[in-house]
Each structure stands twice: as C-alpha cells, then as structure tokens.
Design an enzyme around this catalytic site. Structure first.
Site, PDB file in Angstrom:
ATOM      1  N   ASP A 415      -7.927  -4.596   2.986  1.00 59.67           N
ATOM      2  CA  ASP A 415      -7.269  -5.495   2.848  1.00 59.67           C
ATOM      3  C   ASP A 415      -5.765  -4.373   1.955  1.00 59.67           C
ATOM      4  OD1 ASP A 415      -5.893  -8.228   3.598  1.00 59.67           O
ATOM      5  OD2 ASP A 415      -5.753  -8.180   1.482  1.00 59.67           O
ATOM      6  N   GLU A 470      -5.910  -2.049   6.864  1.00 60.43           N
ATOM      7  CA  GLU A 470      -4.886  -3.353   7.034  1.00 60.43           C
ATOM      8  C   GLU A 470      -3.650  -2.812   6.456  1.00 60.43           C
ATOM      9  OE1 GLU A 470      -2.748  -6.842   6.740  1.00 60.43           O
ATOM     10  OE2 GLU A 470      -4.128  -6.564   4.948  1.00 60.43           O
TER      11      GLU A 470
END
EC number: 2.4.1.18
Length: 736
Positions: A415, A470
């Site tokens: 993330d 990401e």
C-alpha cells in the site's frame, strides 16, 4: 551486615531499585546466587505473605525466605539444586518455578543477526513463544526496546503488575527477554517500559505478537505458535505450481474484499463472518465467479475499524475480528484447494499513533523518524517508519515474510508506495528533508522495497509469491528487476488507466467524443510496467459513489455503460481487479459498517451484471489472446482508435501463436448498423461475447453470434466486415 544476613550481597541502592521496579538488571540480584555463606535465593513477589523454597525434584523444603522489604524476599537454602517457590498469597498457596532461575534463552548468534537487520532473526527472536526450558513449560517473551531503562512483561499471569517480571536486557541487540514458567497459549500480555529517564510509558502491545485481543481490547495474546508453524497444510501441489499461475503471461483476475463487511449477519448485530464462515461462503462464490485470486484489504490487527485495516499495529497478527491465526491458515488452505490465490494488502508506509502501539515505543522515536518532517504523515495523522534503521526495516520485511511463510499467502499488495518513494510526498516546500544528495527521492525506502522484493523471491519452502505495488506516479522501473535497477515488484496498479477511463465513462455520451484520448492513452505506456487494472475500493468511497452510480444516463443506460466498460476492461491489456459489490452493480458506495446490497441480485439488471462479470472472467481465462501477451507489445493492436465522432474503439488481441480476438466498443447509445471494420483475417468470426445480450440485461442487439468477412479492404486490412454495434456495448469476436 553478617554473612548470615538474608540481605547479604544486596546493596541498599539495589534493594531500592528492585522494590521500586526500576532496576536495569534484575537477574544480577534475583534468583539463585552463590555467596561465601552458601547459596542464596532472592525473589521479588509484591503482595506475597510468605515464600519458601522447595526442591523441584521431590518437593523437599530447601529454605524459608525472609521479607526484606514489602515484596522482596531473600534467604539461604540448603542446596543449589533446581528449585521451585512456594508462595503464600495470603491464604492462596502457589508452587511455581522461579523465573529468575533460568538463564538466557536467546543465543548470541541470532541476536547478532537481528542487530544486523536480518528479518528471519526477527521471526526467530522476538514475540511470545511457548517452549520448554530445562523441562519446564512456559513462554519466552522478547521485545526490542534498546533505550528503555527497564522493561517488564505484564499480563493475566501476574495481575498486570510490572514489579513481578522485569526482563533481561541483551545489550548486543537491545532486546529484552524473559522466560516465564507455567504460562501458556491464550494468555493476555503487554510490556511495561520505563524510559531512559525513568518515566513510565503507556503499556505497549507486543509489536511481534502473532495473536491479539479483539478490538477495542488492545492486549497481545500468546499464540498457539505450533498450530500455525506446524499447520497440516494440504496445498503442496498448489505452492509448487503457483509460480506459473502468477506471471505476466497468466490470467489474473482479482476480487478485492473487505473481509469484515463482505457478508454481515444482520440477525446478530451486523457482525462480520469469521474465517471458517468466510471459507464456507466466500471461497465457493469467488470461484464460481471465475476470479483467480481474492485480495483482502489489510487483515493485520488494527485498532480502528474505520481505517479498513490501513492503519495496522499488529503486523504479524491476523485480526482477532475473524478468529484465531490457525483459522486464517485454514482459510488459505481451503482457498488453495479450490484453486484460488490469496493476496493481502500490506502496509509498510506508516502506522497509527495509538498509545499502546509503536509510537515512542521505548521513550524515544524508535520505529518512527524523530523529525516530524520525516516521521509524521499529515494526510493520515500517522507516523512514518524509519526505514533507514536496520531493525525497523527487518521488522517490516519479517512481517511480509511471515504472511508468506506462516500462512502460505500468495502475494502482497504493498500500500501507498508513492508516499514511501518521495520525501516531499504531499508536503509543502519547507516541510520535507532532502536526501543526502539533496534530492526528493527516499533512498531508504527504495532500498527497503528492493530488499523486500528480493526476499519474497526466496522464502524457504513457499516459492512463487508475488508483490504488487499501489504506486500512483510515473516512478520508473517499479516492476523492473532489482538487478536491472528496478524496484522488483511483479505488478503495479495502473492508476492512470483507471482515472482516465473512469473520467471518460462519467461523461455524457454526447461529450465523449471530446475525451476519446482517455480511453486510448493507456496503450501509450501499457508496456512500461506490468500492470493490474484496478477498480478498487478507492473508487467507491468518500462521496465518489459506486461504479454504477458514476455512469451517466437513465437506469437502462447506466447498466449498459457499466457492462460496456467491464467488457473494455476485461479485454484490455493488464491483469484485472474489481472490488466487492462492483460485480453486480452495487448502487451505494462502500460502507464498512454494512454489507454489499446482495438483495439487489433479485433484480434482473444487477443479476445480469453479475453474470457478465462471471462470463468475462471465464472468457479471459479460456482465451490466451486476452492474457498471454498482456505485457508485451505483440499482444495488442488498434484496429480503430481514432473514431472519436462515433465513440467507437476496435482492437485486436492475440496470443502470438495464431489465436486472436477482435473487440469492438460502442460507447454511445446509438446503434451502429453496417459499421465496417478491417479484420485481421478473412472468413468466419464467432461473436463470443456481447455485453448487450438479453441475459445480461441488454437489448439483445448484435450479429446473431456469427459474422463473415468480405474482400473489401478497410483500415489497412484486405478483409473487413459490416457489423451491428449494439448501443453502449462491447462485443468480442473470435476467428473461427
């Protein structure tokens, strides 16, 4: 002081420090010690009334201890044999081995590796581990806190009294350890620390705990480590073959899930399902829908449910919201049995500032940067890991490896990578610190990510795991090999494609001709990285509405637009990701306190979208032309990319070995009759999918399932066909 005095060998300063729970080295004073007058036992047992020493072998009395100060007992014993303490707690008698009669448990070699930043040493050394020492069962506790004056383990076993179990400091690694006899799995515990200046800190949860209390509780729990590390896995064949199922040349279609809200039980206060229930309900559903993987938003323990898991503190612990760690292992095993991969969202970029967590862990900014320009993330009110510190980097990499090794997870979706790569990420000009070369690149994060991706490739016994970034910027080489100067991820989310195409789809079809480039621009850079096309939770939160809600037009057009868009996405180069609820056209945006609106499947339009996604997944997996050359230029060719006036797109997909498909998208509600398209080869073409089919809720306009080309040249091809293009639809043709 005479040699027979029970306080012999104890200095007044030591006595004061012991009873005031601030002694830095309790093992130097407590337990068995040899004096000129013979063996002496000293014990710190606050609130005890009387203490005697008995033989561990036969229970014979070895000596009575005298209370020197409240809670501090000492006395001579007749033999230095292994012993137990018989403690009278004002009428309740307990017999137990003396914690301070045991030597160090951790070896110098793994502690040295820990200090050097070895993530496997983190797994070996830190946390709570049930074991036997000298034939006595108990738990070895160990925590990294190099700047603390004193650390105690507290829990149910000592009435949360930090005076009872101060720990031993292993100076070479800054690790405090203690073996506590007769403690076992299921026990709640935390650490009590004094800062360097003697200031008491909030009780801290164990950063390396494998199990935790269910929030809002914040205690760590001694896990059944063997039930996880010796889990009876039945997925050997899957693990050995998965490397071939997770490559750039494999069909990968990911169903993104918020586990707690996927299917809440309304009759029981909207509780979420546990891992056993999720295995029973979710795995068959995801499999029936044709997805290849399920990706969970972070399941590592996190105090605030409203963070959706993106502010974790228990980086090694599956959240207690869903059951015990071994139950998560069982879920993964069953997913593999069904042929499904499991990917976890994993958060190494930042952590929340809850007092029981990592912030100021030992009275200093241990896990975070001291300078808020480096250590504080103002967007999320969270702390940023100091990845330049060996132990912190090792701690996080160990977490990633633990999910792969202990739980056989197939991949990590990392993330907020962009926030890690840039020192000036979301900061004003005077609110960031340049790197040693004066630049904005975060060199420590770059090194961390490269090492993470290298380590993931070599996890013993569980080969073939992948990492997905990401990353929302144009950072070069995210999926390039580390050896070639890249970060080493296998895949990267294509945020640009997602933003551009959603922007196009949100436009009224009348105006789409002016935004035609938003649908074609992605192919300009499609092969610069290995991409996943993400329609994730991020696009259906914070007032953005649902995917269906973004579509313009009346009810029929909204559904038709969404179906056409899904057809475009599933036939476009790039692996696929769709957030739960999107597969049936959820009306409302994501709400973590409620389930997707499954009752909508009683509506034929929503059910039609679900059937389309199922069929798209099956077509995608069955047709190598749609995935084999996803990341290679030879797999895609525009047939029509410039017909902005009609908002029509046509392209060819091929596997490079003779199998090919033609995809045509009509992004207006105007049917195009006799629309001529140059075809890559002459002959018959089968219409294998039409998003306007009646079974999906469409108008059932199309080409009757079959077309024939003619010899009229068009778009640079010697053969062409006059097609019927349904309104707001994507059709897929396969050479017969």
């Amino acid at each position: 002081m005479s040699e027979h005095d029970p306080a012999a060998g104890l200095q007044p300063l030591d006595i004061d420090a012991l009873v005031e729970a601030r002694h830095p080295d309790p093992f130097s004073q407590l337990g068995l010690h040899h004096t000129d007058a013979g063996p002496v036992v000293r014990a710190l047992l606050p609130n005890a009334a009387h203490v005697s020493v008995i033989s561990r072998a036969d229970g014979a009395l070895l000596g009575e201890l005298e209370q020197l100060r409240p809670g501090l007992f000492a006395g001579r014993i007749t033999s230095a044999a292994p012993y137990r303490l018989r403690i009278d707690w004002h009428g309740v008698v307990q017999e137990i081995e003396d914690t301070y009669s045991f030597g160090p448990v951790l070896g110098d070699e793994p502690l040295g590796r820990l200090a050097g930043g070895d993530p496997y040493a983190v797994l070996e050394c830190l946390g709570a581990r049930p074991m036997e020492v000298d034939g006595v069962p108990g738990v070895r506790f160990a925590v990294w806190a190099p700047n603390a004056r004193r650390v105690s383990v507290v829990g149910d076993f000592n009435a949360w009294d930090g005076r009872r179990h101060p720990m031993r400091l292993r100076h070479q690694a800054g690790v405090w350890e203690l073996f506590v006899p007769r403690v076992g799995p299921g026990t709640r515990y935390k650490y009590e620390l004094l800062s360097r200046d003697g200031h008491p800190l909030p009780l801290k949860a164990d950063p390396c705990a494998m199990q935790t209390e269910k929030p809002p509780g914040t205690a760590s729990i001694v896990a059944h480590v063997d039930e996880v590390e010796q889990f009876p896995w039945s997925d050997h064949e899957w693990i050995q073959s998965r490397a071939g199922k997770q490559t750039a040349r494999s069909p990968i279609s990911i169903y993104e899930v918020h586990a707690e809200s996927w299917l809440r039980v309304a009759e029981e206060g909207q509780r979420g399902l546990d891992w056993e229930e999720l295995a029973e309900r979710m795995i068959p559903y995801v499999k029936s829908m044709g997805f290849t993987h399920v990706e969970f938003m972070p399941i590592a323990e996190h105090p605030f449910g409203g963070s959706w898991g993106y502010q974790p503190l228990g980086q090694f612990a599956p959240s207690a919201r869903f059951g015990k760690p071994e139950q998560f292992a069982r879920f993964v095993d069953k997913a593999h049995e069904a042929g499904l991969g499991v990917i976890l969202d994993w958060v190494p970029a930042h952590f929340p500032n809850d007092a029981h967590g990592l912030i100021d862990f030992d009275g200093t900014p241990l896990y975070e940067h001291a300078d808020p320009r480096e250590g504080y993330h103002q967007d999320w009110n969270t702390m940023i890991y100091n990845l330049g510190r060996n132990e912190v980097s090792a701690f996080l990499i160990a977490s990633g490896l633990a999910w792969l090794k202990r739980y056989h997870v197939d991949g990590l979706r990392v993330d907020a990578v962009a926030s890690m790569l840039y020192r000036d990420y979301s900061r004003a000009a005077d609110q960031w610190v340049p790197n040693i070369y004066g630049g904005r690149e975060n060199l420590e994060s770059i090194a961390f990510l490269k090492r993470l991706n290298h380590e993931v490739g070599y996890v013993p016994g569980v080969p073939g795991a992948i990492t997905i970034a990401e990353e929302s910027t144009a950072w070069p080489g995210v999926t390039a090999r580390v050896e070639d100067g890249g970060l080493g991820f296998q895949f990267k989310w294509n945020m640009g494609w997602m933003h551009d195409t959603l922007h196009y789809m949100e436009e009224d079809p009348v105006y789409r001709q002016y935004h035609h480039h938003n649908m074609t621009f992605g192919m300009v850079y499609a092969y610069s990285e290995r991409f996943v096309l993400p329609l994730s939770h991020d696009e259906v939160v914070h007032g953005k509405g649902s995917l269906l809600g973004k579509m313009p037009g009346d009810r029929w057009q909204k559904f038709a637009n969404l179906r056409a868009y899904f057809g475009f996405m599933w036939t476009h180069p790039g692996k696929k990701l769709l957030f739960m609820g999107g597969e049936f056209g959820q009306l409302a945006e994501f709400n973590h306190d409620a389930s997707p609106h499954w009752h909508l499947l009683d509506d034929s339009n929503h059910h039609g979208v679900q059937m389309l996604v199922r069929d798209l997944n099956r077509l995608y997996s069955d047709e190598p032309a749609l995935y084999l050359l996803d990341c290679e230029p030879g797999g895609f060719e525009w047939l029509i990319g410039d017909d902005s006036g009609n908002s029509v797109f046509a392209y060819r997909r091929t596997d490079g070995a003779g199998r090919e498909l033609v995809v045509v998208c009509n992004m207006t509600p105007v049917p195009r009759l006799g629309y001529r398209i140059g075809m890559p080869r002459g002959g018959r073409w089968v219409e294998v999918l039409n998003t306007d089919a009646g079974v999906y809720g469409g108008s059932n306009m199309g080409n009757g399932g079959l077309i024939h080309t003619d010899s009229q040249s068009s778009h640079g091809w010697p053969h062409s066909a006059a097609l019927t293009l349904p309104p707001l639809a994507t059709i897929v043709l396969r050479a017969d």
